[in-house]
Design a protein around this motif. Structure first.
Motif, PDB file in Angstrom:
ATOM      1  N   THR A   1      40.930  54.997  61.185  1.00  0.00           N
ATOM      2  CA  THR A   1      42.031  55.926  61.463  1.00  0.00           C
ATOM      3  C   THR A   1      42.454  56.782  60.296  1.00  0.00           C
ATOM      4  O   THR A   1      42.927  57.894  60.487  1.00  0.00           O
ATOM      5  CB  THR A   1      43.261  55.132  61.963  1.00  0.00           C
ATOM      6  N   ASP A   2      42.296  56.332  59.070  1.00  0.00           N
ATOM      7  CA  ASP A   2      42.846  57.090  57.943  1.00  0.00           C
ATOM      8  C   ASP A   2      41.782  57.771  57.088  1.00  0.00           C
ATOM      9  O   ASP A   2      42.084  58.266  55.998  1.00  0.00           O
ATOM     10  CB  ASP A   2      43.711  56.179  57.075  1.00  0.00           C
ATOM     11  N   GLY A   3      40.533  57.820  57.545  1.00  0.00           N
ATOM     12  CA  GLY A   3      39.487  58.488  56.793  1.00  0.00           C
ATOM     13  C   GLY A   3      39.012  57.728  55.568  1.00  0.00           C
ATOM     14  O   GLY A   3      38.351  58.293  54.711  1.00  0.00           O
ATOM     15  N   SER A   4      39.329  56.448  55.467  1.00  0.00           N
ATOM     16  CA  SER A   4      38.916  55.639  54.320  1.00  0.00           C
ATOM     17  C   SER A   4      37.411  55.455  54.302  1.00  0.00           C
ATOM     18  O   SER A   4      36.730  55.608  55.318  1.00  0.00           O
ATOM     19  CB  SER A   4      39.565  54.246  54.392  1.00  0.00           C
ATOM     20  N   GLU A   5      36.910  55.100  53.124  1.00  0.00           N
ATOM     21  CA  GLU A   5      35.497  54.743  53.021  1.00  0.00           C
ATOM     22  C   GLU A   5      35.271  53.456  53.791  1.00  0.00           C
ATOM     23  O   GLU A   5      36.138  52.587  53.838  1.00  0.00           O
ATOM     24  CB  GLU A   5      35.096  54.536  51.562  1.00  0.00           C
ATOM     25  N   THR A   6      34.082  53.334  54.356  1.00  0.00           N
ATOM     26  CA  THR A   6      33.768  52.141  55.138  1.00  0.00           C
ATOM     27  C   THR A   6      32.677  51.338  54.458  1.00  0.00           C
ATOM     28  O   THR A   6      31.875  51.876  53.692  1.00  0.00           O
ATOM     29  CB  THR A   6      33.301  52.522  56.557  1.00  0.00           C
ATOM     30  N   LEU A   7      32.670  50.061  54.762  1.00  0.00           N
ATOM     31  CA  LEU A   7      31.630  49.152  54.293  1.00  0.00           C
ATOM     32  C   LEU A   7      31.139  48.388  55.508  1.00  0.00           C
ATOM     33  O   LEU A   7      31.924  47.709  56.175  1.00  0.00           O
ATOM     34  CB  LEU A   7      32.177  48.190  53.236  1.00  0.00           C
ATOM     35  N   ILE A   8      29.865  48.554  55.814  1.00  0.00           N
ATOM     36  CA  ILE A   8      29.292  47.851  56.958  1.00  0.00           C
ATOM     37  C   ILE A   8      29.083  46.395  56.571  1.00  0.00           C
ATOM     38  O   ILE A   8      28.376  46.095  55.611  1.00  0.00           O
ATOM     39  CB  ILE A   8      27.984  48.500  57.420  1.00  0.00           C
ATOM     40  N   CYS A   9      29.690  45.528  57.321  1.00  0.00           N
ATOM     41  CA  CYS A   9      29.598  44.088  57.082  1.00  0.00           C
ATOM     42  C   CYS A   9      29.241  43.447  58.427  1.00  0.00           C
ATOM     43  O   CYS A   9      30.122  43.011  59.174  1.00  0.00           O
ATOM     44  CB  CYS A   9      30.934  43.568  56.537  1.00  0.00           C
ATOM     45  N   ALA A  10      27.949  43.436  58.734  1.00  0.00           N
ATOM     46  CA  ALA A  10      27.481  42.979  60.038  1.00  0.00           C
ATOM     47  C   ALA A  10      27.613  41.470  60.217  1.00  0.00           C
ATOM     48  O   ALA A  10      27.721  40.985  61.327  1.00  0.00           O
ATOM     49  CB  ALA A  10      26.038  43.414  60.251  1.00  0.00           C
ATOM     50  N   GLU A  11      27.590  40.735  59.120  1.00  0.00           N
ATOM     51  CA  GLU A  11      27.682  39.275  59.177  1.00  0.00           C
ATOM     52  C   GLU A  11      29.130  38.838  58.945  1.00  0.00           C
ATOM     53  O   GLU A  11      29.972  39.620  58.530  1.00  0.00           O
ATOM     54  CB  GLU A  11      26.771  38.655  58.111  1.00  0.00           C
ATOM     55  N   ASP A  12      29.390  37.556  59.172  1.00  0.00           N
ATOM     56  CA  ASP A  12      30.727  37.025  58.921  1.00  0.00           C
ATOM     57  C   ASP A  12      30.994  36.820  57.439  1.00  0.00           C
ATOM     58  O   ASP A  12      32.145  36.686  57.031  1.00  0.00           O
ATOM     59  CB  ASP A  12      30.922  35.690  59.661  1.00  0.00           C
ATOM     60  N   GLU A  13      29.932  36.788  56.631  1.00  0.00           N
ATOM     61  CA  GLU A  13      30.080  36.588  55.198  1.00  0.00           C
ATOM     62  C   GLU A  13      29.476  37.770  54.453  1.00  0.00           C
ATOM     63  O   GLU A  13      28.538  38.404  54.919  1.00  0.00           O
ATOM     64  CB  GLU A  13      29.388  35.294  54.767  1.00  0.00           C
ATOM     65  N   LEU A  14      30.024  38.045  53.271  1.00  0.00           N
ATOM     66  CA  LEU A  14      29.554  39.135  52.429  1.00  0.00           C
ATOM     67  C   LEU A  14      28.986  38.527  51.156  1.00  0.00           C
ATOM     68  O   LEU A  14      29.625  37.687  50.519  1.00  0.00           O
ATOM     69  CB  LEU A  14      30.730  40.063  52.092  1.00  0.00           C
TER      70      LEU A  14
END
Length: 152
Positions: free
Chosen positions: A76-89
């Motif tokens: 919603t606010d145009g922030s950068e995104t980080l794809i985190c497909a798994e439950d852990e990073l």
């Protein structure tokens, strides 16, 4: 830095220490966020003078975590995104990526100059070789031996 193979290639050592802080939360719009800061001093080589140097890296980040790229439009606010497909990073990977993003394209001293190698001798001029010169000589020799003139 023992687990960061790419940074190890830059520094050649595993002795450099990375300081980081992470904060995960949910913002007012219900978006999962990961923010924080990484800071380190890397011991590397100047790409200009090839002497050892220290490179200070400090970087802050703030991401909205999403499961896949198709959800990027929902931020919603145009922030950068980080794809985190798994439950852990994988934190070692993540911190390494943030440091690499913060590093300059070319690591060099602020005040260094190109290495001095002494007076430069002019480069020897390469002989130009005409592959048809031998053919021309052969034709001229043949025409002269038959008594023909090469002029038209």
């Amino acid at each position: 830095m023992a687990e960061t193979e790419t940074l190890k290639q830059w520094t050649g050592t595993r002795d450099d220490v990375v300081h980081y802080s992470l904060e995960g939360n949910m913002d007012k719009d219900g978006q999962h966020r990961l923010s924080g800061r990484v800071r380190t001093v890397l011991h590397t080589q100047c790409q200009r003078c090839l002497e050892p140097m220290t490179l200070e890296v400090a970087h802050s980040f703030d991401y909205v975590l999403i499961r896949d790229q198709s959800l990027e439009d929902n931020v919603t606010d145009g922030s950068e995104t980080l794809i985190c497909a798994e439950d852990e990073l994988d934190l070692a990977w993540f911190i390494e990526e943030e440091i690499l993003l913060a590093m300059p394209m070319i690591a060099k001293h602020d005040d260094c100059s190109l290495p001095q190698t002494g007076a430069r001798d002019p480069l020897p001029q390469a002989e130009t070789h005409n592959p048809f010169a031998a053919l021309k000589d052969l034709l001229e020799t043949k025409e002269h031996s038959h008594g023909r003139s090469t002029e038209s």
